[in-house]
Design a protein around this motif. Structure first.
Motif, PDB file in Angstrom:
ATOM      1  N   THR A  80       0.838  -1.208   0.000  1.00  0.00           N
ATOM      2  CA  THR A  80       0.000   0.000   0.000  1.00  0.00           C
ATOM      3  C   THR A  80       0.870   1.253   0.000  1.00  0.00           C
ATOM      4  OG1 THR A  80      -1.778  -1.164   1.113  1.00  0.00           O
ATOM      5  CG2 THR A  80      -1.833   1.242   1.221  1.00  0.00           C
ATOM      6  N   ALA A  81       1.899   1.276   0.839  1.00  0.00           N
ATOM      7  CA  ALA A  81       2.800   2.434   0.878  1.00  0.00           C
ATOM      8  C   ALA A  81       3.451   2.651  -0.486  1.00  0.00           C
ATOM      9  CB  ALA A  81       3.856   2.240   1.959  1.00  0.00           C
ATOM     10  N   ARG A  82       3.900   1.581  -1.092  1.00  0.00           N
ATOM     11  CA  ARG A  82       4.547   1.705  -2.407  1.00  0.00           C
ATOM     12  C   ARG A  82       3.570   2.196  -3.470  1.00  0.00           C
ATOM     13  NH1 ARG A  82       8.296  -3.728  -1.978  1.00  0.00           N
ATOM     14  NH2 ARG A  82      10.090  -2.678  -1.006  1.00  0.00           N
ATOM     15  N   GLY A  83       2.298   1.877  -3.300  1.00  0.00           N
ATOM     16  CA  GLY A  83       1.284   2.396  -4.224  1.00  0.00           C
ATOM     17  C   GLY A  83       1.220   3.912  -4.196  1.00  0.00           C
ATOM     18  N   TYR A  84       1.439   4.497  -3.046  1.00  0.00           N
ATOM     19  CA  TYR A  84       1.469   5.954  -2.915  1.00  0.00           C
ATOM     20  C   TYR A  84       2.755   6.547  -3.505  1.00  0.00           C
ATOM     21  CZ  TYR A  84      -2.548   6.061   0.287  1.00  0.00           C
ATOM     22  OH  TYR A  84      -3.805   5.969   0.852  1.00  0.00           O
ATOM     23  N   MET A  85       3.771   5.713  -3.688  1.00  0.00           N
ATOM     24  CA  MET A  85       5.073   6.190  -4.160  1.00  0.00           C
ATOM     25  C   MET A  85       5.238   6.114  -5.673  1.00  0.00           C
ATOM     26  SD  MET A  85       7.412   4.501  -1.164  1.00  0.00           S
ATOM     27  CE  MET A  85       6.974   4.718   0.550  1.00  0.00           C
ATOM     28  N   VAL A  86       4.227   5.649  -6.372  1.00  0.00           N
ATOM     29  CA  VAL A  86       4.261   5.606  -7.834  1.00  0.00           C
ATOM     30  C   VAL A  86       4.469   7.027  -8.335  1.00  0.00           C
ATOM     31  CG1 VAL A  86       2.799   5.154  -9.864  1.00  0.00           C
ATOM     32  CG2 VAL A  86       2.826   3.536  -7.950  1.00  0.00           C
TER      33      VAL A  86
END
Length: 136
Positions: free
Chosen positions: A84-90
């Motif tokens: 989920t965190a990495r989804g925000y980092m796209v």
């Protein structure tokens, strides 16, 4: 997935400095929905996390301006939270360790593994401090 006893001291390295651990997708969403600035550290078992990332993140917090919220997820352990965190980092590709600064839920600064690996903790802290001074 790494055994809990292996990652415990690595988790405590950041939680002992005041970072809130996020273990679920909902926790990540809630953290990034907060107003103000939030630093997210994607923690890792790798050597560059121990030698560079965690010390740099902690050093950066000595600055006058700093994020209102500091949180961490652990790669290879808390899969749901990390994804989920990495989804925000796209559009940045997944990497660990990594660090992202958000302002009102919007990504404003990113340090990927290649910005961390082989660089001293002081340089990482300086990079984060520059971002804090601009966005916090």
């Amino acid at each position: 997935m790494y055994p809990p006893e292996l990652v415990k001291p690595m988790r405590e390295d950041l939680t002992g400095a005041g970072f809130e651990e996020l273990h679920t997708s909902d926790a990540v969403d809630a953290a990034l929905a907060k107003e103000g600035t939030t630093l997210v550290v994607v923690n890792s078992v790798c050597g560059c996390a121990a030698a560079n990332a965690r010390p740099g993140a902690k050093m950066s917090l000595q600055n006058v301006k700093r994020p209102a919220n500091i949180v961490t997820v652990f790669a290879g352990v808390d899969k749901e939270a990390v994804d989920t965190a990495r989804g925000y980092m796209v559009p940045f590709p997944p990497s660990s360790p990594s660090m992202a600064l958000f302002k009102n839920g919007e990504l404003v600064h990113m340090l990927e593994r290649h910005h961390i690996e082989g660089r001293p903790a002081e340089l990482i802290a300086e990079n984060l401090i520059d971002a804090y001074n601009e966005h916090c």
